[in-house]
Design a protein around this motif. Structure first.
Motif, mmCIF file in Angstrom:
data_model
loop_
_atom_site.group_PDB
_atom_site.id
_atom_site.type_symbol
_atom_site.label_atom_id
_atom_site.label_comp_id
_atom_site.label_asym_id
_atom_site.label_seq_id
_atom_site.Cartn_x
_atom_site.Cartn_y
_atom_site.Cartn_z
ATOM 1 N N PRO A 604 0.819 -1.219 0.000
ATOM 2 C CA PRO A 604 0.000 0.000 0.000
ATOM 3 C C PRO A 604 0.849 1.262 0.000
ATOM 4 C CG PRO A 604 0.008 -1.000 2.178
ATOM 5 C CD PRO A 604 0.682 -1.987 1.256
ATOM 6 N N HIS A 605 0.265 2.322 -0.510
ATOM 7 C CA HIS A 605 0.922 3.626 -0.443
ATOM 8 C C HIS A 605 0.946 4.100 1.002
ATOM 9 C CE1 HIS A 605 -0.702 3.427 -4.603
ATOM 10 N NE2 HIS A 605 0.417 4.061 -4.910
ATOM 11 N N LYS A 606 1.922 4.942 1.313
ATOM 12 C CA LYS A 606 1.976 5.513 2.663
ATOM 13 C C LYS A 606 0.863 6.538 2.862
ATOM 14 C CE LYS A 606 7.008 5.088 3.280
ATOM 15 N NZ LYS A 606 8.269 5.860 3.484
ATOM 16 N N CYS A 607 0.762 7.468 1.903
ATOM 17 C CA CYS A 607 -0.223 8.538 2.029
ATOM 18 C C CYS A 607 -0.627 9.031 0.650
ATOM 19 C CB CYS A 607 0.341 9.699 2.853
ATOM 20 S SG CYS A 607 -0.781 11.097 3.030
ATOM 21 N N ALA A 608 -1.927 9.121 0.426
ATOM 22 C CA ALA A 608 -2.456 9.648 -0.831
ATOM 23 C C ALA A 608 -3.015 11.046 -0.597
ATOM 24 C CB ALA A 608 -3.550 8.731 -1.363
ATOM 25 N N VAL A 609 -2.638 11.985 -1.463
ATOM 26 C CA VAL A 609 -3.157 13.345 -1.434
ATOM 27 C C VAL A 609 -4.152 13.474 -2.577
ATOM 28 C CG1 VAL A 609 -2.586 15.784 -1.533
ATOM 29 C CG2 VAL A 609 -0.975 14.172 -0.520
ATOM 30 N N ILE A 610 -5.418 13.747 -2.253
ATOM 31 C CA ILE A 610 -6.473 13.759 -3.262
ATOM 32 C C ILE A 610 -7.070 15.161 -3.354
ATOM 33 C CG2 ILE A 610 -8.667 12.755 -4.002
ATOM 34 C CD1 ILE A 610 -7.990 10.277 -2.378
ATOM 35 N N PHE A 611 -6.965 15.773 -4.525
ATOM 36 C CA PHE A 611 -7.575 17.073 -4.783
ATOM 37 C C PHE A 611 -8.955 16.822 -5.393
ATOM 38 C CE2 PHE A 611 -3.131 18.145 -4.480
ATOM 39 C CZ PHE A 611 -3.140 19.362 -3.828
ATOM 40 N N VAL A 612 -10.005 17.137 -4.615
ATOM 41 C CA VAL A 612 -11.366 16.793 -5.012
ATOM 42 C C VAL A 612 -11.973 17.892 -5.868
ATOM 43 C CG1 VAL A 612 -11.649 15.384 -2.953
ATOM 44 C CG2 VAL A 612 -12.383 17.778 -2.914
ATOM 45 N N ASP A 613 -13.118 17.561 -6.495
ATOM 46 C CA ASP A 613 -13.738 18.462 -7.454
ATOM 47 C C ASP A 613 -15.122 18.903 -6.978
ATOM 48 O OD1 ASP A 613 -14.229 19.915 -9.740
ATOM 49 O OD2 ASP A 613 -14.361 18.194 -11.085
ATOM 50 N N ASN A 614 -16.176 18.283 -7.474
ATOM 51 C CA ASN A 614 -17.536 18.776 -7.265
ATOM 52 C C ASN A 614 -18.195 18.235 -6.001
ATOM 53 O OD1 ASN A 614 -17.464 20.028 -9.935
ATOM 54 N ND2 ASN A 614 -17.688 17.948 -10.727
ATOM 55 N N SER A 615 -19.218 18.971 -5.563
ATOM 56 C CA SER A 615 -20.050 18.511 -4.459
ATOM 57 C C SER A 615 -21.002 17.421 -4.955
ATOM 58 C CB SER A 615 -20.860 19.678 -3.885
ATOM 59 O OG SER A 615 -20.022 20.627 -3.289
ATOM 60 N N GLY A 616 -21.874 16.957 -4.066
ATOM 61 C CA GLY A 616 -22.905 16.005 -4.436
ATOM 62 C C GLY A 616 -22.372 14.632 -4.744
ATOM 63 N N ALA A 617 -22.837 14.045 -5.858
ATOM 64 C CA ALA A 617 -22.475 12.678 -6.214
ATOM 65 C C ALA A 617 -20.973 12.522 -6.412
ATOM 66 C CB ALA A 617 -23.223 12.267 -7.485
ATOM 67 N N ASP A 618 -20.321 13.560 -6.883
ATOM 68 C CA ASP A 618 -18.875 13.478 -7.151
ATOM 69 C C ASP A 618 -18.107 13.136 -5.880
ATOM 70 O OD1 ASP A 618 -16.340 13.653 -8.164
ATOM 71 O OD2 ASP A 618 -16.582 15.640 -9.033
ATOM 72 N N ILE A 619 -18.229 13.987 -4.867
ATOM 73 C CA ILE A 619 -17.460 13.776 -3.644
ATOM 74 C C ILE A 619 -18.006 12.608 -2.819
ATOM 75 C CG2 ILE A 619 -18.811 15.555 -2.442
ATOM 76 C CD1 ILE A 619 -15.121 14.677 -1.766
ATOM 77 N N ILE A 620 -19.340 12.448 -2.754
ATOM 78 C CA ILE A 620 -19.943 11.476 -1.830
ATOM 79 C C ILE A 620 -19.996 10.072 -2.415
ATOM 80 C CG2 ILE A 620 -22.066 10.888 -0.592
ATOM 81 C CD1 ILE A 620 -22.543 13.957 -0.343
ATOM 82 N N LEU A 621 -20.416 9.930 -3.667
ATOM 83 C CA LEU A 621 -20.566 8.610 -4.279
ATOM 84 C C LEU A 621 -19.348 8.195 -5.101
ATOM 85 C CD1 LEU A 621 -24.298 8.856 -5.454
ATOM 86 C CD2 LEU A 621 -23.375 8.042 -3.264
ATOM 87 N N GLY A 622 -18.509 9.161 -5.471
ATOM 88 C CA GLY A 622 -17.318 8.850 -6.245
ATOM 89 C C GLY A 622 -16.053 8.823 -5.421
ATOM 90 N N VAL A 623 -15.774 9.934 -4.731
ATOM 91 C CA VAL A 623 -14.499 10.066 -4.025
ATOM 92 C C VAL A 623 -14.466 9.257 -2.732
ATOM 93 C CG1 VAL A 623 -12.942 11.681 -2.871
ATOM 94 C CG2 VAL A 623 -14.007 12.307 -5.055
#
Length: 769
Positions: A604-623
């Motif tokens: 596994p990776h030690k730490c992932a840095v994720i730059f997120v995009d849209n609210s709603g389905a994008d962040i909640i159901l995708g990210v």
């Protein structure tokens, strides 16, 4: 302009009505008094209407509370006066700035720099009733120069009059030393700058801007500096100057002089038959004078660079003013005398270096090192067009205005970039790509009505419609300016067009027009999350990894900044399942999924840095399901959201609430958040795109502490318009669905084409000797 302000018209460019409105909220100011011009820098406290999202318990359920609040931000403004009208400058300060309710004069002193701070000291004290803190001119110039070069992207540029592109902007770098600062005011100073605190004035000349203005006034009928520049642009110096070919009949090849090199400035004028009408005009004299002074300054700068082993020259002062002929002449001289080893670098706001430095002196108590300033495109004017037909008023009005907004965080380059010095965020430069420029300016022009309507729907009040219409007109005007003069504000990109829209909205007090819409979509997506997680838990490992990847993509379809997607969402039932069905079948347009799948079978990776995009389905159901998968593997995760609103992008304050809401649904998320393995950070950005040169310094430190070895960039703005070609020292995953048909076709795909770009750590390739 009111009758009381008409008296200033002969000496200054007055602020717009919006700026006058902000004068009543001015906090403090500083002045730079030169031999020709007085520059005033003043900070105002601007009203902002903001939507605050809070959570609280009601009937054992955590719900949103959206409050519309009045807030403020700081903005730095500039204005100039001719020094001979300094009494009018002082009247302006006394009648406007010092009348502000916010003005802080506890110590009854102001900061001033330039020779006039000494010459006019008594007059200033008597007129304003203050004490004057005279700040060292050289120190203020250096501080102002360093400030602009480190804070303002595309501040510095190389000018090539007949080049493609004409302006080559240098981006932003924090490693700017050493360099030579050539400050061209009334006279010229050459300053070697080695660090923030170490600098030395290594020379100077009395032949500068004052010489051009003074001799020009004597030799021509021009009355102002701009009149002289306008004359010079139209003139033919060969009617006045003696060239090499006038002496030798051609080139002087043995010493490398071509025939069109000036051998003697004004040399032909001495041979004019005084009894006859001269064969030259005022325009020719002005051009000869400008070339003579510019050439001499360029030669001296080149020689000082050679003497002190310097490779970079920045030109400041108020002589150049973005004037194409002046920049061309200086560039030619630097290139000629250095044999192409040194390039002249100009600055978009070179006239305000001293004023900025003096302002920073006065703002030291505010701990200026703890935050950054960003250029506000709604309130700034850009470099003037090189069109020689522009008259002096047009040239002046398109260059002199600068407004900077205070950002609450200190911003630094992302530590995961392979080479911050060579990193450029934008994938396409619209300055040079004519077809793309025409398309995107037309695209944003056509969508402005939709943005205006969304702004009106987001607020209530008697002036909402008027403010929304003002936004529309302001943005359309800016788009037209950029269409006519693409280089006005630096490199023209999709990112800058989006940011300009956000700045114009904010200026009209629409800070977050999509706030309510985002919360509604969040609630809808949260209701779907339990069923989605249950479904994922029933999959095999192989099926799970592909489902997480497709889910990340499907969530990214929901984007209120994509016009064709908005039409679908507004006219039909369109949920997460429908979004998955819209995705391009594999193989995708950019498909590194197999490499990613293989990597997941390793440690596994030690730490992932994720730059997120849209609210709603994008962040909640995708990210979040994707994040959950990484956490289950033992990878720590830093979720990074924008600090400031833009379109329907999730922002930091919203993400903090969403993490808690998702944690109530997912025990894995809850445990990771509680244990500090799932972290939420603000990126320091306020754009649908992502500029990794300027992100929250606290985020940079956390990346280092966590030894981040994976960066995930999600969304069309962040992974296509920007960062598609970005190189990282760690593993990277760039994920997006292309929701613009023109862009998809240009990339060889169609609507809903998929980019899934996984790359291993990259290495800097050493140049061959």
């Amino acid at each position: 302009m009111s009758s009381t302000d008409k008296r200033y018209a002969t000496s200054i460019d007055l602020p717009t009505e919006d700026v006058f409105r902000n004068l009543q909220n001015a906090c403090h100011f500083a002045v730079d008094i030169g031999g020709s011009l007085v520059k005033v820098a003043y900070c105002s406290k601007l009203h902002r209407r903001t939507s605050q999202v809070r959570d609280h318990k009601e009937d054992n359920n955590c719900i949103y509370q959206i409050l519309e609040e009045d807030g403020y931000t700081r903005r730095l403004h500039f204005i100039k006066f001719e020094t001979k009208y300094i009494h009018q400058c002082l009247d302006f300060i006394r009648g406007h700035l010092m009348q502000s309710k916010e003005f802080m004069l506890d110590k009854k002193n102001i900061k001033a720099t330039g020779g006039g701070a000494h010459k006019y000291k008594d007059q200033i004290i008597k007129t304003l009733g203050v004490q004057l803190d005279k700040e060292d001119e050289m120190e203020c110039l250096i501080n102002g120069s360093n400030f602009l070069l480190k804070n303002i992207p595309d501040e510095a540029f190389i000018y090539q009059r007949h080049g493609q592109p004409e302006y080559q902007f240098q981006g932003i770098h924090h490693d700017i030393f050493p360099y030579l600062l050539v400050n061209i005011g009334s006279g010229v100073s050459f300053v070697k700058v080695e660090s923030e605190t170490k600098y030395d004035r290594i020379g100077g000349t009395s032949t500068g801007g004052g010489t051009f203005w003074g001799l020009g006034s004597l030799l021509t009928k021009a009355k102002t500096f701009d009149d002289l520049l306008e004359l010079a642009e139209k003139g033919d110096h060969k009617k006045v100057d003696m060239l090499v070919r006038d002496i030798y009949g051609g080139e002087y090849s043995t010493i490398g002089l071509t025939g069109d090199i000036i051998a003697s400035s004004f040399g032909k004028a001495a041979r004019t038959d005084k009894e006859n009408v001269p064969c030259y005009k005022d325009e020719d004299v002005a051009r000869s004078l400008l070339l003579s002074i510019s050439n001499d300054i360029g030669q001296l700068a080149s020689l000082y660079c050679r003497l002190h082993q310097l490779k970079k020259i920045y030109f400041g002062g108020y002589f150049i003013r973005g004037h194409p002929l002046t920049m061309h002449t200086i560039s030619f001289a630097i290139n000629f005398w250095s044999k192409g080893e040194i390039q002249a670098l100009f600055m978009r706001h070179e006239g305000y270096l001293g004023a900025i430095g003096a302002f920073l002196k006065g703002a030291e108590e505010e701990d200026t090192d703890r935050y950054t300033w960003g250029e506000n495109f709604a309130g700034c004017s850009g470099l003037s067009s090189s069109n020689p037909l522009l008259d002096s008023r047009e040239r002046s009005s398109t260059f002199d205005m600068l407004e900077l907004d205070k950002l609450e965080k200190m911003l630094q380059p992302c530590s995961l970039l392979l080479d911050p010095k060579s990193y450029l965020p934008d994938t396409v430069d619209l300055t040079t790509d004519t077809a793309a420029r025409e398309y995107w300016i037309d695209c944003f022009s056509n969508s402005v009505d939709k943005t205006r309507d969304q702004a009106m729907a987001s607020q209530t009040g008697p002036d909402v419609k008027e403010r929304a219409e003002t936004f529309k007109q302001k943005y359309l005007q800016r788009l037209q300016e950029l269409h006519d003069n693409p280089c006005a504000y630096g490199s023209l990109t999709v990112r800058s067009l989006l940011d300009t829209s956000s700045h114009c909205l904010s200026d009209c007090l629409f800070t977050d027009p999509y706030s309510q819409l985002k919360q509604t979509e969040n609630e809808q997506a949260l209701k779907c999350l339990p069923q989605l997680l249950h479904k994922l838990d029933g999959l095999s490992w192989e099926e799970l990894q592909l489902s997480l990847a497709k889910g990340l993509l499907a969530g990214n379809v929901f984007d209120w900044g994509a016009r064709e997607v908005v039409n679908i969402m507004e006219n039909q039932d369109f949920g997460f399942v429908e979004a998955q069905d819209k995705l391009q079948e594999r193989p995708w347009l950019c498909d590194n999924y197999e490499e990613w799948h293989q990597r997941l079978q390793d440690k596994p990776h030690k730490c992932a840095v994720i730059f997120v995009d849209n609210s709603g389905a994008d962040i909640i159901l995708g990210v979040f399901p994707f994040v959950r998968g990484l956490l289950k593997r033992g990878t720590n995760v830093i979720l990074c959201a924008n600090s400031r609103p833009s379109l329907n992008d999730v922002i930091y304050s919203e993400l903090l609430i969403l993490v808690k809401r998702v944690a109530e649904i997912s025990p894995d998320i809850q445990a990771a958040y509680k244990d500090g393995r799932l972290m939420v950070m603000d990126s320091g950005q306020g754009s649908p795109c992502l500029d990794l040169r300027l992100i929250n310094f606290e985020l940079v430190e956390l990346m280092k502490k966590q030894e981040a070895d994976l960066i995930v960039i999600e969304g069309m703005g962040r992974a296509i318009h920007t960062n598609f070609d970005a190189a990282f020292s760690c593993e990277s995953l760039k994920v997006a669905v292309i929701k613009n048909r023109w862009l998809a076709n240009r990339l060889g795909g169609d609507m809903f084409s998929v980019v899934f770009k996984y790359q291993k750590p990259q290495k800097i390739i050493a140049a061959k000797s």
